[in-house]
Design a protein around this motif. Structure first.
Motif, PDB file in Angstrom:
ATOM      1  N   LEU A 190      65.499   2.592  31.873  1.00  0.00           N
ATOM      2  CA  LEU A 190      64.803   1.345  32.018  1.00  0.00           C
ATOM      3  C   LEU A 190      65.696   0.153  31.040  1.00  0.00           C
ATOM      4  O   LEU A 190      66.098  -0.999  31.407  1.00  0.00           O
ATOM      5  CB  LEU A 190      63.583   1.187  31.731  1.00  0.00           C
ATOM      6  N   VAL A 191      66.110   0.617  29.939  1.00  0.00           N
ATOM      7  CA  VAL A 191      66.717  -0.227  28.942  1.00  0.00           C
ATOM      8  C   VAL A 191      68.055  -0.400  29.449  1.00  0.00           C
ATOM      9  O   VAL A 191      68.621  -1.367  29.537  1.00  0.00           O
ATOM     10  CB  VAL A 191      67.074   0.655  27.646  1.00  0.00           C
ATOM     11  N   TYR A 232      68.960  -0.712  32.839  1.00  0.00           N
ATOM     12  CA  TYR A 232      68.744  -1.527  33.810  1.00  0.00           C
ATOM     13  C   TYR A 232      68.595  -3.150  33.398  1.00  0.00           C
ATOM     14  O   TYR A 232      69.070  -4.325  33.565  1.00  0.00           O
ATOM     15  CB  TYR A 232      67.206  -1.475  34.638  1.00  0.00           C
ATOM     16  N   TYR A 233      67.547  -3.200  32.054  1.00  0.00           N
ATOM     17  CA  TYR A 233      67.276  -4.557  31.661  1.00  0.00           C
ATOM     18  C   TYR A 233      68.761  -5.013  30.908  1.00  0.00           C
ATOM     19  O   TYR A 233      69.102  -6.380  30.801  1.00  0.00           O
ATOM     20  CB  TYR A 233      66.280  -4.460  30.495  1.00  0.00           C
ATOM     21  N   ASP A 234      69.530  -4.239  30.259  1.00  0.00           N
ATOM     22  CA  ASP A 234      70.845  -4.532  29.642  1.00  0.00           C
ATOM     23  C   ASP A 234      71.743  -5.164  30.921  1.00  0.00           C
ATOM     24  O   ASP A 234      72.396  -6.317  30.447  1.00  0.00           O
ATOM     25  CB  ASP A 234      71.424  -3.496  29.091  1.00  0.00           C
ATOM     26  N   GLU A 235      71.478  -4.810  32.019  1.00  0.00           N
ATOM     27  CA  GLU A 235      72.616  -5.043  33.062  1.00  0.00           C
ATOM     28  C   GLU A 235      71.908  -6.482  33.682  1.00  0.00           C
ATOM     29  O   GLU A 235      72.605  -7.403  34.012  1.00  0.00           O
ATOM     30  CB  GLU A 235      72.734  -4.033  34.098  1.00  0.00           C
TER      31      GLU A 235
END
Lengths: 375, 304
Positions: free
Chosen positions: A367-368, A370-373
């Motif tokens: 999830l981290v 995903y948010y970073d991208e």
């Protein structure tokens, strides 16, 4: 996958039918009791059948010493309920129990010789006070841990080959894993496949209440006016969730939280426990704190679970056990998710690995990423 | 509900989707008049109270109380086959086996009369509709899926998922640089924190520029908190009428609560050129599309 079907028979009638079957097929029947609600209901049902048939059944209690006084009282009540139909098997012998509340005294030797002045209560005059099995052939699962709870049960069971051990284990509703464990290893008795039992050495363990849920047990106890441990009432009044309403040992990894309310529920038991073993006062005060035993929140000055784990390993007071932890952790993944669980094992002094670690990638990592991208 | 050759046969009433407060009262009145009802128990979340006046006694049970022992055991004793159990907006979690639903299913075993109202059929995926089916059919079965439903189930459905509109806001270079720095800082320090903190925190960065636009634009606004001091502002907790969106809430439950309480069917939102704003806006659009999909699936499998 097993399918649940709702028929016309109640779980109570089904349990009675199972017990009739047990009495038809076994000469020796032993009910394991703990003082809890499930074993109370089972013992009551089994005694009713024994009385109807004019037979005697064994009632087995492995006394862990550090239990609620109410549990011991409840066991005594069950063993004396139908004296003509009961063979009391109250086992009070030395064995080792994990103490999750202290790192310096990681085990309690129940009924330790020479410490009788510190015992939680005196031994029963009519209890079994010496190991009834042959010491020369005594089995021990793990020599390093010593003779423990399950060793005592296994050796006792070996003394009764061919016996049916009735256990108040319930697998419905609360634990699908338990259901799977019970139903996937059926036992064959006189050519008949029994799905509510498992093989136990030379005998069998049978679970006549395996399909009962929490409410079925209480309904039975209420309708048949069976006496039960008063601890349940206190836990109910304090709003304990169903999963935490238990009356077993006070000091193992999953039950030590009971100590938090022990001074309120049974002040005398708490007083004796304080003198009996180390770590009790700490567990009583901090048992539910997120930063300590629950290990869900980091202490203020530590920034990661890995740092916390390394700190606990480096400062571990027992070198031998510290080495057990270090060796186990070296085989596991090095991430925050696993490290938090390792910290929990360390603070619970769970060198036996009873509170299992999910050795996997941190489920939050994807999830981290995903948010970073995306953001 | 029983399973017959893979199809689900339902002994249900009607699931009511997309109704307003007045319509809900009418449906309950009809049931009280036509049914053998001597008592009404209304289960409602704090955000969605439902006032009723009937000749029969009405008891209101807040959502949070559903799981409390003092309510649970009393209600199990007091709910009888003649009690009408009204479940108002019970879609509070996408976890089909959560404790609240389990307790409600226990209440439902005591009565034969229930009525389920939900503004939206789903929270996170169309399958969430099965939670409402579980409740409306007093089902013990939780493994059946939307595709298992048969025409026996009756649904009164109004698709009220909002249509999304946007007002674009351009931020300055300083804000964009601040956004990138903040993103790195949050991700590098995520530690044991919930990863959803990342979009939640980043969404606050363009707040000042959006607040300037909101002030110039006027009207009523809804947002997370009153820190930006915009006239005509209310938080998601407070908003009871349709408003323009200054910033999105993260939880779909809060979003559904706002839309239910306000009755909004069109939503205009400020969207800055920061990536997180576009992400939130598109997420809200996808949520509306998911609601349409859920309605389409219900129509396909059930027939209203």
């Amino acid at each position: 996958m097993p399918t649940q079907r709702y028929g016309t028979t109640s779980v109570l009638e089904a349990a009675r039918a199972r017990l009739r079957w047990v009495f038809d097929h076994f000469d020796e029947i032993i009910v394991s009791v703990s003082g809890g609600k499930d074993s109370t209901a089972l013992a009551h049902l089994a005694l009713a059948e024994a009385k109807r048939r004019g037979r005697r059944i064994g009632m087995f209690f492995l006394d862990e010493e550090v239990v609620y006084q109410s549990s011991a009282d409840q066991v005594e009540y069950l063993m004396t309920l139908e004296p003509d139909h009961t063979i009391p098997m109250w086992l009070q012998v030395e064995f080792r129990l994990t103490n999750a509340t202290s790192t310096t005294e990681g085990q309690l030797i129940c009924w330790e010789a020479g410490k009788h002045k510190l015992w939680m209560r005196p031994k029963k005059a009519w209890s079994i006070q010496h190991a009834p099995w042959d010491r020369a052939t005594e089995t021990v699962r793990d020599r390093r841990k010593g003779f423990g709870f399950y060793d005592a049960i296994e050796n006792f069971e070996r003394c009764h080959p061919g016996a049916a051990f009735l256990v108040g284990l319930r697998a419905a509703g609360e634990s699908p894993n338990r259901w799977r464990a019970v139903s996937k290893n059926p036992v064959t008795v006189d050519g008949e496949l029994v799905y509510w039992g498992t093989k136990k050495g030379n005998g069998v363990a049978l679970y006549p209440l395996y399909d009962w849920n929490f409410h079925d047990v209480w309904k039975y106890i209420s309708e048949h006016e069976v006496r039960y441990s008063g601890i349940y009432d206190m836990q109910f009044r304090k709003g304990y969730p169903i999963t935490e309403m238990r009356v077993s040992s006070l000091i193992h990894e999953r039950a030590f939280k009971s100590i938090c309310d022990l001074p309120e529920f049974e002040p005398k038991t708490y007083d004796r426990l304080l003198k009996r073993i180390k770590g009790i006062a700490l567990a009583q005060e901090h048992g539910r704190k997120a930063q300590l035993f629950r290990a869900t929140k980091l202490p203020k000055n530590l920034r990661s679970w890995r740092a916390y784990r390394d700190h606990l390993l480096a400062t571990h007071q027992d070198r031998e056990r510290g080495a057990i932890f270090a060796k186990r952790f070296a085989r596991q993944l090095d991430n925050e998710y696993v490290a938090r669980q390792q910290v929990r094992q360390l603070v619970l002094n769970d060198y036996e690995n009873n509170v299992a670690i999910d050795n996997a990638e941190d489920p939050r990592a994807a999830l981290v990423r995903y948010y970073d991208e995306e953001l | 509900m029983a399973s017959v050759r893979g199809r689900v046969v339902v002994e249900a009433s009607v699931i009511h989707l997309g109704l307003g407060g007045e319509e809900k009262r009418e449906r309950i009145s009809e049931r009280v008049r036509s049914g053998d009802v001597d008592r009404v128990v209304v289960v409602y979340p704090r955000r969605h109270p439902l006032d009723l006046e009937f000749s029969v006694p009405v008891e209101y049970v807040e959502w949070d109380d559903v799981i409390r022992y003092v309510f649970f055991y009393r209600l199990l004793q007091e709910i009888t086959p003649r009690t009408l159990l009204v479940l108002n907006e019970p879609l509070r979690s996408a976890e089909r086996s959560c404790l609240h639903y389990n307790c409600l299913r226990n209440y439902l075993t005591r009565t034969e009369q229930q009525i389920v109202f939900s503004r939206f059929p789903a929270l996170e995926s169309p399958e969430d509709f099965m939670i409402l089916v579980d409740l409306d059919t007093r089902s013990r079965w939780r493994r059946s899926r939307l595709s298992d439903l048969g025409e026996q189930l009756r649904v009164e459905a109004a698709d009220v998922a909002p249509t999304m509109f946007r007002i674009d806001v351009v931020t300055d270079a300083k804000t964009r640089a601040q956004y990138e720095a903040e993103k790195r800082r949050i991700i590098d320090n995520i530690g044991a924190k919930d990863p959803h903190t990342i979009p939640r925190q980043l969404h606050l960065v363009g707040g000042k520029q959006k607040a300037d636009v909101a002030r110039a634009h006027g009207g009523l606004w809804v947002g997370r908190n009153a820190r930006l001091k915009v006239p005509g502002f209310a938080t998601y907790e407070q908003a009871l009428e349709p408003r323009q969106v200054l910033e999105f809430c993260h939880s779909f439950r809060d979003w559904a609560d706002y839309l239910t309480a306000s009755g909004a069917t069109e939503v205009t939102s400020l969207v800055s050129d920061l990536k997180v704003d576009a992400w939130y806006f598109e997420r809200a659009q996808r949520w509306s599309e998911m609601q349409h999909d859920a309605h389409a699936a219900i129509r396909h499998h059930v027939g209203s």
